[in-house]
Design a protein around this motif. Structure first.
Motif, PDB file in Angstrom:
ATOM      1  N   THR A 207       0.851  -1.185   0.000  1.00  0.00           N
ATOM      2  CA  THR A 207       0.000   0.000   0.000  1.00  0.00           C
ATOM      3  C   THR A 207       0.887   1.234   0.000  1.00  0.00           C
ATOM      4  OG1 THR A 207      -0.102  -0.018   2.412  1.00  0.00           O
ATOM      5  CG2 THR A 207      -1.863  -1.156   1.227  1.00  0.00           C
ATOM      6  N   LYS A 208       0.440   2.249  -0.707  1.00  0.00           N
ATOM      7  CA  LYS A 208       1.212   3.484  -0.754  1.00  0.00           C
ATOM      8  C   LYS A 208       1.017   4.232   0.557  1.00  0.00           C
ATOM      9  CE  LYS A 208       1.010   4.108  -5.718  1.00  0.00           C
ATOM     10  NZ  LYS A 208       0.617   5.001  -6.811  1.00  0.00           N
ATOM     11  N   ALA A 209       2.140   4.697   1.103  1.00  0.00           N
ATOM     12  CA  ALA A 209       2.061   5.467   2.345  1.00  0.00           C
ATOM     13  C   ALA A 209       1.530   6.853   2.021  1.00  0.00           C
ATOM     14  CB  ALA A 209       3.434   5.555   2.984  1.00  0.00           C
ATOM     15  N   LYS A 210       0.506   7.248   2.746  1.00  0.00           N
ATOM     16  CA  LYS A 210      -0.065   8.568   2.511  1.00  0.00           C
ATOM     17  C   LYS A 210       0.806   9.633   3.157  1.00  0.00           C
ATOM     18  CE  LYS A 210      -4.879   7.250   2.098  1.00  0.00           C
ATOM     19  NZ  LYS A 210      -6.233   7.496   2.582  1.00  0.00           N
ATOM     20  N   LYS A 211       1.007  10.704   2.411  1.00  0.00           N
ATOM     21  CA  LYS A 211       1.754  11.831   2.949  1.00  0.00           C
ATOM     22  C   LYS A 211       0.797  12.638   3.816  1.00  0.00           C
ATOM     23  CE  LYS A 211       4.860  12.226  -0.955  1.00  0.00           C
ATOM     24  NZ  LYS A 211       5.325  13.049  -2.061  1.00  0.00           N
ATOM     25  N   PRO A 212       1.320  13.270   4.854  1.00  0.00           N
ATOM     26  CA  PRO A 212       0.430  14.086   5.670  1.00  0.00           C
ATOM     27  C   PRO A 212      -0.168  15.194   4.806  1.00  0.00           C
ATOM     28  CG  PRO A 212       2.715  14.287   6.406  1.00  0.00           C
ATOM     29  CD  PRO A 212       2.671  13.264   5.329  1.00  0.00           C
TER      30      PRO A 212
END
Length: 144
Positions: free
Chosen positions: A130-135
């Motif tokens: 899963t792609k890590a979401k940026k803040p």
């Protein structure tokens, strides 16, 4: 009495338990074992041929198992299948499978289909990344 594979195919091609017919689909699907393409055709049929190849996931979900049906024991169902496990990693396992099929002169027309099926099985066992979401950027408004 043994019959030819062509005669067997003519008997079962339009009506068997493994056939999946759908509307507006020209080639029906097949759920028979050792059918690498899941297409109902003489070439891929795992029921009518004396020698067949099948690729299934391994029991422990690590690697794949190749099921070979031997022509020598066509009339002895208990002895005619051989299972070979491949767990050495994707590239090495695919190379070993190719060497097994080409070295033993086992259905040259199905070698590429077996490699594709094995590759798909290995791909399905990889964990999903899963792609890590940026803040999220919160826009700061200036007080007025």
């Amino acid at each position: 009495m043994a019959t030819s594979s062509h005669l067997n195919w003519l008997i079962i091609r339009n009506n068997n338990a493994f056939l999946l017919k759908k509307r507006d689909v020209k080639k029906p699907f097949s759920t028979e074992p050792n059918n690498l393409a899941n297409v109902s055709s003489y070439r891929y049929s795992g029921v009518v041929h004396k020698k067949t190849v099948g690729v299934v996931p391994a029991a422990d979900k690590k690697g794949f198992t190749t099921v070979l049906k031997k022509g020598k024991y066509a009339q002895r169902p208990a002895k005619n299948t051989v299972r070979v496990n491949f767990k050495a990693g994707p590239r090495r396992s695919l190379k070993k499978l190719k060497n097994l099929l080409t070295g033993s002169k086992y259905r040259k027309d199905l070698t590429q289909a077996a490699l594709r099926r094995a590759s798909a099985v290995l791909r399905s066992q990889k964990p999903v990344q899963t792609k890590a979401k940026k803040p999220s950027q919160v826009s700061a408004k200036k007080p007025e």
